[in-house]
Write a protein that holds these residues in place. Sequence first.
Motif, PDB file in Angstrom:
ATOM      1  N   LYS A  65       0.834  -1.204   0.000  1.00 48.07           N
ATOM      2  CA  LYS A  65       0.000   0.000   0.000  1.00 48.07           C
ATOM      3  C   LYS A  65       0.874   1.263   0.000  1.00 48.07           C
ATOM      4  O   LYS A  65       0.583   2.231  -0.708  1.00 48.07           O
ATOM      5  CB  LYS A  65      -0.939   0.002   1.212  1.00 48.07           C
ATOM      6  N   ILE A  66       1.942   1.257   0.808  1.00 46.00           N
ATOM      7  CA  ILE A  66       2.862   2.404   0.819  1.00 46.00           C
ATOM      8  C   ILE A  66       3.467   2.590  -0.569  1.00 46.00           C
ATOM      9  O   ILE A  66       3.508   3.690  -1.107  1.00 46.00           O
ATOM     10  CB  ILE A  66       3.997   2.196   1.850  1.00 46.00           C
ATOM     11  N   GLY A  67       3.943   1.485  -1.134  1.00 46.31           N
ATOM     12  CA  GLY A  67       4.580   1.544  -2.443  1.00 46.31           C
ATOM     13  C   GLY A  67       3.651   2.047  -3.527  1.00 46.31           C
ATOM     14  O   GLY A  67       4.037   2.853  -4.382  1.00 46.31           O
ATOM     15  N   GLU A  68       2.405   1.578  -3.493  1.00 47.64           N
ATOM     16  CA  GLU A  68       1.430   2.001  -4.499  1.00 47.64           C
ATOM     17  C   GLU A  68       1.221   3.514  -4.461  1.00 47.64           C
ATOM     18  O   GLU A  68       1.101   4.166  -5.508  1.00 47.64           O
ATOM     19  CB  GLU A  68       0.101   1.283  -4.257  1.00 47.64           C
ATOM     20  N   GLU A  69       1.206   4.069  -3.255  1.00 48.83           N
ATOM     21  CA  GLU A  69       1.012   5.517  -3.110  1.00 48.83           C
ATOM     22  C   GLU A  69       2.259   6.294  -3.525  1.00 48.83           C
ATOM     23  O   GLU A  69       2.174   7.306  -4.222  1.00 48.83           O
ATOM     24  CB  GLU A  69       0.642   5.845  -1.655  1.00 48.83           C
ATOM     25  N   LEU A  70       3.433   5.822  -3.109  1.00 50.50           N
ATOM     26  CA  LEU A  70       4.672   6.525  -3.440  1.00 50.50           C
ATOM     27  C   LEU A  70       4.945   6.499  -4.940  1.00 50.50           C
ATOM     28  O   LEU A  70       5.511   7.448  -5.498  1.00 50.50           O
ATOM     29  CB  LEU A  70       5.858   5.904  -2.689  1.00 50.50           C
ATOM     30  N   GLU A  71       4.547   5.426  -5.599  1.00 49.00           N
ATOM     31  CA  GLU A  71       4.794   5.301  -7.038  1.00 49.00           C
ATOM     32  C   GLU A  71       3.983   6.300  -7.859  1.00 49.00           C
ATOM     33  O   GLU A  71       4.265   6.504  -9.040  1.00 49.00           O
ATOM     34  CB  GLU A  71       4.496   3.870  -7.493  1.00 49.00           C
ATOM     35  N   LYS A  72       3.019   6.942  -7.238  1.00 49.76           N
ATOM     36  CA  LYS A  72       2.258   7.992  -7.924  1.00 49.76           C
ATOM     37  C   LYS A  72       3.083   9.261  -8.071  1.00 49.76           C
ATOM     38  O   LYS A  72       2.736  10.149  -8.859  1.00 49.76           O
ATOM     39  CB  LYS A  72       0.964   8.292  -7.153  1.00 49.76           C
ATOM     40  N   ASN A  73       4.156   9.364  -7.288  1.00 48.93           N
ATOM     41  CA  ASN A  73       5.037  10.532  -7.341  1.00 48.93           C
ATOM     42  C   ASN A  73       6.123  10.286  -8.376  1.00 48.93           C
ATOM     43  O   ASN A  73       6.943   9.385  -8.219  1.00 48.93           O
ATOM     44  CB  ASN A  73       5.657  10.780  -5.958  1.00 48.93           C
ATOM     45  N   GLU A 241      -4.642   3.275   6.940  1.00 54.88           N
ATOM     46  CA  GLU A 241      -4.250   4.402   7.782  1.00 54.88           C
ATOM     47  C   GLU A 241      -2.753   4.374   8.080  1.00 54.88           C
ATOM     48  O   GLU A 241      -2.070   5.407   8.011  1.00 54.88           O
ATOM     49  CB  GLU A 241      -5.062   4.393   9.082  1.00 54.88           C
ATOM     50  N   ILE A 242      -2.242   3.208   8.402  1.00 57.33           N
ATOM     51  CA  ILE A 242      -0.818   3.083   8.720  1.00 57.33           C
ATOM     52  C   ILE A 242       0.037   3.400   7.500  1.00 57.33           C
ATOM     53  O   ILE A 242       1.018   4.151   7.589  1.00 57.33           O
ATOM     54  CB  ILE A 242      -0.510   1.655   9.237  1.00 57.33           C
ATOM     55  N   SER A 243      -0.328   2.843   6.359  1.00 56.43           N
ATOM     56  CA  SER A 243       0.457   3.070   5.144  1.00 56.43           C
ATOM     57  C   SER A 243       0.441   4.541   4.742  1.00 56.43           C
ATOM     58  O   SER A 243       1.463   5.090   4.312  1.00 56.43           O
ATOM     59  CB  SER A 243      -0.046   2.188   4.003  1.00 56.43           C
ATOM     60  N   ASN A 244      -0.701   5.199   4.890  1.00 56.57           N
ATOM     61  CA  ASN A 244      -0.785   6.622   4.546  1.00 56.57           C
ATOM     62  C   ASN A 244       0.064   7.475   5.482  1.00 56.57           C
ATOM     63  O   ASN A 244       0.691   8.452   5.047  1.00 56.57           O
ATOM     64  CB  ASN A 244      -2.237   7.096   4.584  1.00 56.57           C
ATOM     65  N   ALA A 245       0.083   7.114   6.754  1.00 53.53           N
ATOM     66  CA  ALA A 245       0.892   7.860   7.724  1.00 53.53           C
ATOM     67  C   ALA A 245       2.382   7.731   7.399  1.00 53.53           C
ATOM     68  O   ALA A 245       3.143   8.703   7.480  1.00 53.53           O
ATOM     69  CB  ALA A 245       0.608   7.361   9.137  1.00 53.53           C
ATOM     70  N   ILE A 246       2.802   6.537   7.015  1.00 53.00           N
ATOM     71  CA  ILE A 246       4.208   6.305   6.663  1.00 53.00           C
ATOM     72  C   ILE A 246       4.540   6.989   5.342  1.00 53.00           C
ATOM     73  O   ILE A 246       5.600   7.619   5.196  1.00 53.00           O
ATOM     74  CB  ILE A 246       4.504   4.797   6.596  1.00 53.00           C
ATOM     75  N   ARG A 247       3.624   6.881   4.375  1.00 52.32           N
ATOM     76  CA  ARG A 247       3.823   7.570   3.093  1.00 52.32           C
ATOM     77  C   ARG A 247       4.015   9.065   3.298  1.00 52.32           C
ATOM     78  O   ARG A 247       4.942   9.681   2.747  1.00 52.32           O
ATOM     79  CB  ARG A 247       2.623   7.329   2.184  1.00 52.32           C
ATOM     80  N   ASP A 248       3.143   9.678   4.101  1.00 57.20           N
ATOM     81  CA  ASP A 248       3.228  11.116   4.346  1.00 57.20           C
ATOM     82  C   ASP A 248       4.553  11.488   5.000  1.00 57.20           C
ATOM     83  O   ASP A 248       5.133  12.536   4.695  1.00 57.20           O
ATOM     84  CB  ASP A 248       2.065  11.569   5.228  1.00 57.20           C
ATOM     85  N   ALA A 249       5.026  10.648   5.904  1.00 53.85           N
ATOM     86  CA  ALA A 249       6.304  10.922   6.576  1.00 53.85           C
ATOM     87  C   ALA A 249       7.466  10.869   5.583  1.00 53.85           C
ATOM     88  O   ALA A 249       8.373  11.697   5.632  1.00 53.85           O
ATOM     89  CB  ALA A 249       6.520   9.925   7.714  1.00 53.85           C
ATOM     90  N   ILE A 250       7.431   9.888   4.686  1.00 51.45           N
ATOM     91  CA  ILE A 250       8.495   9.774   3.680  1.00 51.45           C
ATOM     92  C   ILE A 250       8.486  10.997   2.764  1.00 51.45           C
ATOM     93  O   ILE A 250       9.540  11.568   2.449  1.00 51.45           O
ATOM     94  CB  ILE A 250       8.331   8.473   2.871  1.00 51.45           C
TER      95      ILE A 250
END
Length: 367
Positions: A65-73, A241-250
């Motif tokens: 989930k984190i990766g999927e969100e970060l890959e949008k950048n 929720e956890i993945s979004n929180a970590i994504r935002d921190a990165i």
Amino acid sequence: MKTKSLLFFLCFVILFFTSSFSEFRAQNANKFVVVLDAGHGGHDPGKPTQYGFKEKDVALKIVLKIGEELEKNPSIKVIYTRKTDVFVTLRGRAKIANEADADLFVSIHCNAHNSQAYGTETYVVGVANTQRNFDVAKQENEVILLEDDYEKHYDGFNPNAPESLIGLTLMQEDYIDYSILLAGMIENNFSGKLHRKSRGVKQASLWVMHNTYMPSVLIETGFITNKSEGAYLNSNKGQNEISNAIRDAILEYKKSLDLNVGENLGLTSTIKKEEAQEYNGVEFKVQIAASSKKIEPKSYNFKGLENVSREFLGSLYKYYYGSTSDYNKIKVLHSEAKSKGYASSFIVAFKNGERVQLDDVLKTTSN
């Protein structure tokens, strides 16, 4: 005629793929590389729970989930140590990060305890091993024992012996400030955005991070052995929720590095006009990289930077840019290194050929 047409076609194909590959390399050359590591996997499920939750599954789902969100950048490249339920050795995880020359290594886990303890913790490598921190390090390092011929690959390291943990801090000491910065952002998001109990940023001797040469954190996303928190970790809502929180921190961490580069570049002309700030007997350098690979200190290997030197220390080659006793001059060189893409570079100091603490040097009176 057919032969000429075939040759023309082949030349066109070669030219097309060559230009496409060159374009691909150019597009990815300056990307911010994040390695996402889902803990455990395969025949290593993590710590067992009485509620049927599996750490290896939870960690993998959060990582994806984190990766999927970060890959949008478009400015970020994501690399996974695993994307399926497979076993990856600790040394293999570090190798993936190092070979990718990553900017960040983020390892995802779930905590475990024989009580109903709950809350998040984010670890960086360090010697501050309280008994609880040692217990966590022991749990995470014990996966080594599942590997074939582990004695050969880990130089006699014993995850059950406190004395074995001391040496694990050396490889990460140069990145500790950056690791703590990211860890703090992660825990702040857990407590501030998700209103979860944060047990804080902690230091422990964790093998999976000690051999990486980039800022690294290991996130204990909660206690899978706690009935309520375990259910939250195992739920789609909790994982989102956890993945979004970590994504935002990165993303926040990356933004802070980008802003620092801009600020430093803006100060360059001012610094150049300042008087020399000499420290007799001290040699300042900018550390731009550390690697197990021996790379020739030529400008073409370091994004055009001249005056790069190499030093072998422990089991790593360290690469430095510049050399001066003038602290103002080294700050300019540091800005130049960052402008070339070395966002995690930092200033180091030497005295009589030995590495010394920069803060200790700066506390003395310059000459």
